[in-house]
Motif scaffolding. Structure first.
Motif, PDB file in Angstrom:
ATOM      1  N   ARG A   1      -5.845  -3.630  -0.597  1.00  0.00           N
ATOM      2  CA  ARG A   1      -6.119  -4.270  -1.432  1.00  0.00           C
ATOM      3  C   ARG A   1      -5.825  -4.257  -2.624  1.00  0.00           C
ATOM      4  NH1 ARG A   1     -11.724  -1.882   0.105  1.00  0.00           N
ATOM      5  NH2 ARG A   1     -11.906  -0.757  -1.878  1.00  0.00           N
ATOM      6  N   LEU A   2      -5.517  -3.408  -3.617  1.00  0.00           N
ATOM      7  CA  LEU A   2      -5.082  -3.391  -4.914  1.00  0.00           C
ATOM      8  C   LEU A   2      -3.223  -4.025  -4.863  1.00  0.00           C
ATOM      9  CD1 LEU A   2      -5.803   0.053  -5.907  1.00  0.00           C
ATOM     10  CD2 LEU A   2      -6.399  -2.116  -7.500  1.00  0.00           C
ATOM     11  N   LEU A   3      -2.929  -4.125  -3.551  1.00  0.00           N
ATOM     12  CA  LEU A   3      -1.569  -4.233  -3.709  1.00  0.00           C
ATOM     13  C   LEU A   3      -1.923  -5.920  -3.109  1.00  0.00           C
ATOM     14  CD1 LEU A   3       0.651  -1.352  -1.807  1.00  0.00           C
ATOM     15  CD2 LEU A   3      -0.173  -2.282  -4.622  1.00  0.00           C
ATOM     16  N   ASP A   4      -2.568  -6.238  -1.961  1.00  0.00           N
ATOM     17  CA  ASP A   4      -2.470  -7.961  -1.619  1.00  0.00           C
ATOM     18  C   ASP A   4      -2.569  -9.190  -2.849  1.00  0.00           C
ATOM     19  OD1 ASP A   4      -3.603  -9.798   0.574  1.00  0.00           O
ATOM     20  OD2 ASP A   4      -4.629 -10.173  -0.748  1.00  0.00           O
ATOM     21  N   ARG A   5      -2.992  -8.950  -4.066  1.00  0.00           N
ATOM     22  CA  ARG A   5      -2.150  -9.745  -5.039  1.00  0.00           C
ATOM     23  C   ARG A   5      -0.961 -10.007  -5.247  1.00  0.00           C
ATOM     24  NH1 ARG A   5      -4.818  -5.684  -8.059  1.00  0.00           N
ATOM     25  NH2 ARG A   5      -3.444  -5.139  -9.797  1.00  0.00           N
ATOM     26  N   PHE A   6      -0.184  -9.764  -5.020  1.00  0.00           N
ATOM     27  CA  PHE A   6       1.285  -9.552  -5.601  1.00  0.00           C
ATOM     28  C   PHE A   6       2.172 -10.099  -4.029  1.00  0.00           C
ATOM     29  CE2 PHE A   6      -0.947  -5.767  -7.991  1.00  0.00           C
ATOM     30  CZ  PHE A   6      -0.415  -5.792  -9.023  1.00  0.00           C
ATOM     31  N   GLY A   7       1.282 -10.295  -3.465  1.00  0.00           N
ATOM     32  CA  GLY A   7       2.143 -10.833  -2.283  1.00  0.00           C
ATOM     33  C   GLY A   7       3.020  -9.753  -1.127  1.00  0.00           C
ATOM     34  N   MET A   8       4.098 -10.963  -0.757  1.00  0.00           N
ATOM     35  CA  MET A   8       5.041  -9.851   0.090  1.00  0.00           C
ATOM     36  C   MET A   8       5.574  -8.935  -1.470  1.00  0.00           C
ATOM     37  SD  MET A   8       6.716  -9.270   3.066  1.00  0.00           S
ATOM     38  CE  MET A   8       5.898 -10.986   3.712  1.00  0.00           C
TER      39      MET A   8
END
Length: 253
Positions: free
Chosen positions: A53-60
Motif C-alpha cells: 500500500r505504501l509503494l502503490d502511490r509511486f507507480g511502477m
C-alpha cells in the motif's frame, strides 16, 4: 546538522531501497535519483499488507536494492512481498574486501555486517580524504573508523541504549525500567534517570574518545537513537539517517 536529503545516484528510473535491521524495516523510493518518499515499518507491523500500500502511490518500480542484517526469515518474507508479490527484481548487497576506494579490515568480508559496510561506502563517498567515524545507534551501537584513503581501521560493537537499559533490569534486583528517550546527560536524581542518562553518557563517551584520536575527523551518526546521542556528544557530528541506503547505490555501481 541533519543530512536526510544526501545526494544519491541511480541509473534506473524508479528504485525501491530497503534497510532491514533488527527492529525495523526502513524504506524509500528514488525517482530519477531523487528521494520521493520513505519511512519505516516495525517488526510488529504487517509488512505484507502495509508495504504494498505504501509503494502503490509511486507507480511502477524497476528495481529493489536491499540491505539485510536480520536473517534468512526476513529475506524470505521480503522476497515473497517484493519479488513474488509485486514482480520487482531484487538485489541484496553483500560486503566485499574492496569497493569504491574502501578496503575493509576484516579478512573474511562475509563476517562484516552489510549495514556497516554500506555506511562506510557512503561515508567515504561523502568525505574522501577525511577520517570518518561512522556510528550506527541502533539495537547495537556500532562504530567504525575509515581513514582518508578509504582504509577501514576497525571498529567496536556494543549494546545500544535500549539493550543496556534492559540488561540492567534483567540482571539487577529492584530496578524499574522506564524506557523513555532522553537527551539529558546530567546526573540523574532518581534511579530511572540514573539508568537512562548513564547509558546515554556511556555511548557518547565511546564516540568522543574515538573521535579525539584523530585530527579533524568527520563523525557521522545514524540509527534510531542517533538524535539522543548527538545531544550528549562533545565533538562535532552530523546526522545521516539514511546513510545505509545511500551506500546501496554504490554497492551495485
Amino acid at each position: 546538522m541533519n543530512h536526510e536529503n544526501s545526494p544519491v545516484t541511480a541509473k534506473e528510473e524508479n528504485v525501491l531501497e530497503l534497510d532491514a535491521g533488527n527492529t525495523r524495516l526502513k524504506w524509500r523510493v528514488l525517482q530519477s535519483g531523487q528521494v520521493r518518499g520513505g519511512g519505516f515499518l516495525l517488526k510488529s507491523d504487517s509488512w505484507r499488507e502495509r508495504l504494498p500500500r505504501l509503494l502503490d502511490r509511486f507507480g511502477m518500480i524497476d528495481l529493489a536494492r536491499v540491505s539485510l542484517v536480520s536473517g534468512t526469515r526476513t529475506e524470505t518474507v521480503l522476497r515473497s512481498i517484493i519479488s513474488d508479490g509485486l514482480g520487482i527484481p531484487m538485489l541484496f548487497a553483500r560486503p566485499c574486501r574492496s569497493r569504491h576506494g574502501v578496503s575493509i579490515a576484516y579478512e573474511d568480508a562475509s563476517r562484516l555486517g552489510v549495514d556497516r559496510w554500506l555506511a562506510m561506502l557512503a561515508a567515504h563517498h561523502y568525505y574522501p580524504g577525511r577520517v570518518k567515524v561512522i556510528v550506527d545507534c541502533g539495537t547495537a551501537l556500532t562504530l567504525d573508523i575509515v581513514d582518508g584513503q578509504g582504509r577501514h581501521l576497525g571498529g567496536f560493537i556494543v549494546p545500544g541504549l535500549s539493550m543496556m537499559r534492559q540488561s540492567l533490569q534483567m540482571n539487577t534486583a529492584d530496578l524499574t525500567l522506564v524506557d523513555e528517550a532522553t537527551k539529558n546527560g546530567n546526573l540523574g536524581k532518581n534511579t530511572q534517570e540514573c539508568i537512562g542518562r548513564g547509558v546515554l553518557v556511556m555511548a557518547a563517551a565511546l564516540i568522543d574518545k574515538q573521535a579525539r584520536r584523530y585530527d579533524d575527523p568527520v563523525v557521522l551518526l545514524a540509527g534510531g537513537d542517533a538524535e539522543q546521542i548527538e545531544a550528549c556528544i562533545d565533538v562535532n557530528c552530523a546526522l545521516y539517517k539514511d546513510i545505509v541506503m545511500d551506500g546501496l547505490a554504490l554497492a551495485f555501481d
